[in-house]
Motif scaffolding. Structure first.
Motif, PDB file in Angstrom:
ATOM      1  N   PHE A   1       0.817  -1.206   0.000  1.00  0.00           N
ATOM      2  CA  PHE A   1       0.000   0.000   0.000  1.00  0.00           C
ATOM      3  C   PHE A   1       0.858   1.265   0.000  1.00  0.00           C
ATOM      4  N   ASN A   2       2.107   1.153   0.457  1.00  0.00           N
ATOM      5  CA  ASN A   2       2.962   2.336   0.521  1.00  0.00           C
ATOM      6  C   ASN A   2       3.722   2.599  -0.773  1.00  0.00           C
ATOM      7  N   ILE A   3       3.691   1.686  -1.727  1.00  0.00           N
ATOM      8  CA  ILE A   3       4.417   1.872  -2.988  1.00  0.00           C
ATOM      9  C   ILE A   3       3.496   1.755  -4.199  1.00  0.00           C
ATOM     10  N   LEU A   4       2.194   1.618  -3.976  1.00  0.00           N
ATOM     11  CA  LEU A   4       1.259   1.376  -5.068  1.00  0.00           C
ATOM     12  C   LEU A   4       0.081   2.332  -4.972  1.00  0.00           C
ATOM     13  N   GLN A   5      -0.310   2.914  -6.123  1.00  0.00           N
ATOM     14  CA  GLN A   5      -1.462   3.809  -6.159  1.00  0.00           C
ATOM     15  C   GLN A   5      -2.047   3.839  -7.561  1.00  0.00           C
ATOM     16  N   LEU A   6      -3.309   4.272  -7.640  1.00  0.00           N
ATOM     17  CA  LEU A   6      -3.937   4.461  -8.942  1.00  0.00           C
ATOM     18  C   LEU A   6      -3.293   5.645  -9.652  1.00  0.00           C
ATOM     19  N   ALA A   7      -3.089   5.503 -10.936  1.00  0.00           N
ATOM     20  CA  ALA A   7      -2.445   6.568 -11.708  1.00  0.00           C
ATOM     21  C   ALA A   7      -3.430   7.689 -11.999  1.00  0.00           C
ATOM     22  N   GLY A   8      -2.884   8.901 -12.141  1.00  0.00           N
ATOM     23  CA  GLY A   8      -3.688  10.069 -12.473  1.00  0.00           C
ATOM     24  C   GLY A   8      -3.789  10.254 -13.978  1.00  0.00           C
TER      25      GLY A   8
ATOM     26  N   SER B   1      -5.143   2.578 -14.419  1.00  0.00           N
ATOM     27  CA  SER B   1      -3.725   2.274 -14.521  1.00  0.00           C
ATOM     28  C   SER B   1      -3.143   2.465 -13.121  1.00  0.00           C
ATOM     29  N   PHE B   2      -1.972   1.863 -12.887  1.00  0.00           N
ATOM     30  CA  PHE B   2      -1.358   1.944 -11.569  1.00  0.00           C
ATOM     31  C   PHE B   2       0.028   2.557 -11.675  1.00  0.00           C
ATOM     32  N   LEU B   3       0.475   3.116 -10.546  1.00  0.00           N
ATOM     33  CA  LEU B   3       1.816   3.659 -10.431  1.00  0.00           C
ATOM     34  C   LEU B   3       2.512   2.928  -9.289  1.00  0.00           C
ATOM     35  N   LEU B   4       3.582   2.219  -9.639  1.00  0.00           N
ATOM     36  CA  LEU B   4       4.323   1.396  -8.680  1.00  0.00           C
ATOM     37  C   LEU B   4       5.717   1.977  -8.502  1.00  0.00           C
ATOM     38  N   THR B   5       6.143   2.119  -7.243  1.00  0.00           N
ATOM     39  CA  THR B   5       7.518   2.522  -6.932  1.00  0.00           C
ATOM     40  C   THR B   5       8.197   1.309  -6.302  1.00  0.00           C
ATOM     41  N   PRO B   6       8.796   0.444  -7.124  1.00  0.00           N
ATOM     42  CA  PRO B   6       9.208  -0.869  -6.630  1.00  0.00           C
ATOM     43  C   PRO B   6      10.589  -0.881  -5.992  1.00  0.00           C
TER      44      PRO B   6
END
Length: 523
Positions: free
Chosen positions: A289-296, A307-312
């Motif tokens: 939950f701290n590295i994943l969010q819905l994309a704008g 779409s998603f935005l992942l900071t892996p």
């Protein structure tokens, strides 16, 4: 017609008993009634029902179900019309009351027919998507349609060219009950809100998605993995800590689920990471939950574009599956992601640069490069998915610089990560500049001493004058004034404070000699 041209708006469901109200508290007696209709877009009025003073009925556009609600309309003043309308019966209705040739009353009513559809057919299977659709003919008769779930809970709804729709994905048993379709009429209306109930029942049966490549809960065996490999997919790589877009199917959907299979593992279970329902406006996160969010933008989850935005990190490599569901029909986009990470480890005699990567099944090669490409680097690999180089300490100008690890996938795509090795910081030599402050301080300390001495001399001058003896004389030389005191008085006088002055005899300009010459002159 404009909204100000009608006296009332009546919205009814098709086939439901309907009464178009037309009453008058004054008009009585032998009157004639004409009910006329003008469909939307038509120019002329048509007679649907007429009753003359002798209560004789006629009407060329009359429906079989049409009648006056009160046969004694001449006595009661109730001229209302009753019938069972169909979709094509929407339009303008005129209630015209005449007595002989005089028009006593006219009332125009806009009749709109409401159509409500519930999908899928009841009873609805659990986990399916409930679709509530409503439309009005003519559609300009209303401002909007809203929906409420059991318990008067407002639902998200959207207006389309076919009407207004509200959805409830992943239906559960607790979602059954009475849903309310609320129609908001336009212009003059006897009611500002027209509610219509719709009953929904949910069965004990669970919906099954037979057209998905894999079961939505787990991959039961490796045969499903081979099916996934055959499906359209993306193989890509990124640097650790850098935001990376996880794409989803381009088509719009009701809700989205994101699944993840950890990297380089023999386990065949996919974990659900994220779920977003745009109709319920609800989000469920299980991991990352701290590295994943819905994309704008350009995506809009509220409108069903996902779409998603992942900071892996390194361990966030693996297989990602984005599943978008529209009316219980899923579509998927799968992404094999390899993550590259570079870090440094310091030892007493060496600096180790480590290049790590995961999801090795999609990696072709990995190698280190120095900024001076002519210098060949010797690197080693202690574990799969890791290569390293060692630099002797201390770092010199020959070993300092930028070191880049390049990861190449089987499909030819490359990703790089750079680490800068800097020269050690030199110890700075501090040079102390002599300060003028001590000398200045000494001068400042002399000021009160000189002032005190001058004060003593002035006091002695006054003391000697009181005894009638002139103790001082002034000799001018240029612009400087020299003051001479009597040496004997100064020697005999007690010390004043902490200051004592003694005038020492000099040779040619002895002060004593000067005083003696002065006394002789006065004698």
């Amino acid at each position: 017609m404009s909204p100000s041209d009608w006296d009332d708006v009546v919205v009814v469901r098709e086939g439901q008993p309907t009464t178009l109200v037309c009453t008058d508290q004054i008009v009585r007696g032998a009157v004639a009634i004409n009910w006329l209709v003008k469909p939307v877009g038509a120019k002329d009025w048509k007679l649907v029902l007429s009753a003359n003073e002798r209560k004789e009925f006629s009407g060329g556009a009359s429906k079989a179900s049409m009648r006056l609600t009160d046969p004694n309309y001449q006595d009661s003043g109730n001229f209302s019309l009753f019938f069972l309308p169909k979709m094509e019966d929407g339009g303008y209705y005129s209630c015209l009351v005449k007595q002989q040739k005089w028009k006593l009353k006219e009332r125009i009513i806009l009749l709109a027919i409401l159509t409500v559809t519930v999908e899928p057919a009841a009873p609805i299977s659990q986990q399916s998507t409930l679709r509530l659709k409503a439309s009005v003919n003519p559609d300009f008769a209303i401002t909007k349609i809203t929906w409420a779930a059991p318990g008067s809970i407002s639902m998200t709804s959207h207006r389309t060219n076919k009407g207004t729709i509200a959805k409830l994905p992943m239906v559960q048993k607790s979602d059954q009950g009475a849903y309310v379709c609320m129609v908001h009429p336009l212009g003059n209306s006897s009611s500002s809100l027209l509610p219509f109930n719709v009953d929904v029942t949910v069965s004990d049966k669970m919906v099954s998605f037979k057209d998905v490549t894999y079961v939505r809960t787990i991959l039961s065996n490796f045969s499903h993995l081979s099916a996934l490999l055959a499906a359209p997919q993306i193989s890509t790589a990124t640097q650790a800590g850098k935001p990376f877009p996880l794409t989803c199917p381009v088509n719009q959907g009701d809700y989205v689920r994101l699944w993840w299979l950890p990297p380089d593992t023999k386990r065949n279970i996919m974990k659900q990471l994220y779920q977003y329902d745009r109709w319920r406006v609800s989000t469920a996160l299980t991991e990352k939950f701290n590295i994943l969010q819905l994309a704008g933008p350009p995506y809009n989850a509220e409108a069903g574009s996902f779409s998603f935005l992942l900071t892996p990190g390194l361990d966030d490599s693996g297989l990602y599956s984005c599943d978008v569901y529209l009316d219980d029909k899923p579509s998927s986009q799968r992404t094999w992601l390899s993550v590259l990470n570079v870090k440094a480890r310091s030892y007493p005699t060496k600096l180790e640069l480590l290049c790590q990567y995961k999801e090795r099944s999609h990696v072709h090669s990995a190698k280190w490069k120095y900024q001076n490409e002519s210098r060949q680097l010797q690197f080693s690999s202690k574990n799969p998915g890791s290569i390293s180089i060692s630099l002797p300490l201390p770092i010199t100008s020959e070993t300092a610089g930028n070191y880049t690890c390049t990861l190449q996938l089987i499909n030819g795509q490359t990703v790089t990560a750079m680490h800068a090795v800097n020269l050690p910081h030199k110890e700075s030599v501090v040079v102390t500049t002599p300060s003028l402050l001590p000398s200045l301080s000494a001068l400042l300390l002399l000021v009160p001493l000189v002032a005190a001495a001058a004060g003593v001399l002035l006091w002695r001058q006054k003391h000697i004058s009181d005894r009638g003896i002139e103790q001082s004389l002034s000799v001018y030389s240029g612009e400087v004034e020299n003051i001479y005191e009597n040496p004997e008085d100064i020697r005999q006088a007690p010390p004043q404070g902490s200051v004592y002055m003694d005038l020492k005899p000099r040779e040619e300009d002895d002060v004593y000699q000067e005083l003696e010459r002065c006394e002789q002159c006065q004698g």
